[in-house]
Write an enzyme that holds these catalytic residues in place. Sequence first.
Site, short mmCIF file in Angstrom:
data_model
loop_
_atom_site.label_atom_id
_atom_site.label_comp_id
_atom_site.label_asym_id
_atom_site.label_seq_id
_atom_site.Cartn_x
_atom_site.Cartn_y
_atom_site.Cartn_z
CD GLN A 172 -2.75 -1.10 -0.16
OE1 GLN A 172 -3.51 -0.19 -0.45
NE2 GLN A 172 -2.52 -2.12 -0.97
CG HIS A 209 -1.69 2.35 -3.82
ND1 HIS A 209 -2.17 2.28 -5.10
CD2 HIS A 209 -2.14 1.24 -3.19
CE1 HIS A 209 -2.86 1.16 -5.25
NE2 HIS A 209 -2.85 0.51 -4.11
CD GLU A 237 -8.37 1.85 1.05
OE1 GLU A 237 -8.84 1.87 -0.09
OE2 GLU A 237 -7.23 2.30 1.34
CG HIS A 238 -6.91 -2.21 2.20
ND1 HIS A 238 -6.38 -1.03 1.71
CD2 HIS A 238 -7.69 -2.71 1.21
CE1 HIS A 238 -6.82 -0.83 0.48
NE2 HIS A 238 -7.62 -1.83 0.15
CG ASP A 241 -5.72 -3.87 -4.07
OD1 ASP A 241 -6.67 -3.38 -3.45
OD2 ASP A 241 -4.54 -3.50 -3.92
CG HIS A 279 -50.20 16.84 7.22
ND1 HIS A 279 -49.85 18.04 6.66
CD2 HIS A 279 -49.18 15.97 6.93
CE1 HIS A 279 -48.68 17.91 6.06
NE2 HIS A 279 -48.25 16.66 6.21
#
Length: 428
Positions: A258, A261, A326-327, A360, A419
């Site tokens: 990661q 990235h 996230e992961h 992924d 109403h």
Amino acid sequence: MRIIKATPEIRANIQGMIKRSQDDFGPYEKTVKEILEAVHTEGDKALLSYTERFDKASLTPETMRVSEAEIAAAYEEVEPSLLDVIRKAIRNIEEYHELQKRNSWITTKPDGSILGQKITPVEYAGIYVPGGKAAYPSTVLMNVVPARVAGVPNIVMTTPCNAEGKVYANTLVAAKEAGVTEIYKCGGAQAIAALAYGTETIPKVDKIVGPGNIFVALAKRLVFGHVSIDSIAGPSEILVLADETPEPKYVAADLLSQAEHDEMASAVLVTTSMELAEKVSEWVDHFTAKLERKEIIEKSLDQFGYIFVAESMEDAIDIANDIAPEHMEILTKDPFGTMTKIRNAGAMFLGEYSSEPLGDYFAGPNHVLPTNGTARFFSPLGVDDFIKKSSIICYSRDALERVHEDIETFARAEGLTAHANSIKVRFE
């Protein structure tokens, strides 16, 4: 990597240590607003002008749409082995997302009332796929397949082209295999504007999904309300939760998967073992020296790479839940038992042979995940993102008569006499 004992003081500040700002849009907001307004009012004219300005491609409304001939030519460029893998991945992603499908339902009650829920897919889904320096066919699959499984009839994709008006072959083939119905050569904020408002050539969509740079992210935020969007995704992140049992080189390799990235990516190990922490740090240095994206990895780890050593597994789990990554890889003696105590994570990978890249590309669960702590309240992209739910209510006269005074009382209590009257007139 930095090794830090997770004392109470450190734990209180962990969020500040790893938090990446995803809201620093100020310097770009004026530009993006101008692009959105131009495309909104001028349609294709503005869209083609921005495409020529930013992508150096001179297109017409006719050549902006990718033709069947261009797709056929893309198949000639893609390696058969990659095409085979793409098809295998599609099957896995499809099978997983099929299990997420919901059915409409109706229930009747003894008082004569009928209640229910109708599930309907959106009519148009817009898929944004980045171009830039690389092609990401996996991103195409993860965004398109859930829409198709949900039953979306029109899946419209936009992606930048090069100066010759060509789109990455891998991207086109992945889109065709996944089930995209229309592909257009445009990128950036201008593509988001086209999807949100529609132009003479590109249809207005109901929902926009897909990653992009800061201009794309800001454009998505600004058009929200005209259309639905998936989320404003931040840089990628991984947290490995471990005791003393995993192989250190596996942990190091997964952290770096990661970190490569983005310079803003976050890689964190939370463990109860100082020995593991030290060995992982050594393996990180060993691998980094040999990897192609060494410079990006080093900047990522310098800014957002940490190893936290906790006093106990309970403390380690609390830290992981606070970070809400996230992961999350769970590498403990009993990963399934540990998993039951995790409340906040976009995706969980259990055991030494469930490395994050498996998710992924291939396993089937979606890799479009909440980032930057938003796993506390967001979920992975899925079939639900492409459907709408409509409530169904049907009362007979007898059923309404039994409760009409209750409804009238409630309405009058809110000062909404019209109403109340809407119910009352039926029984006068």
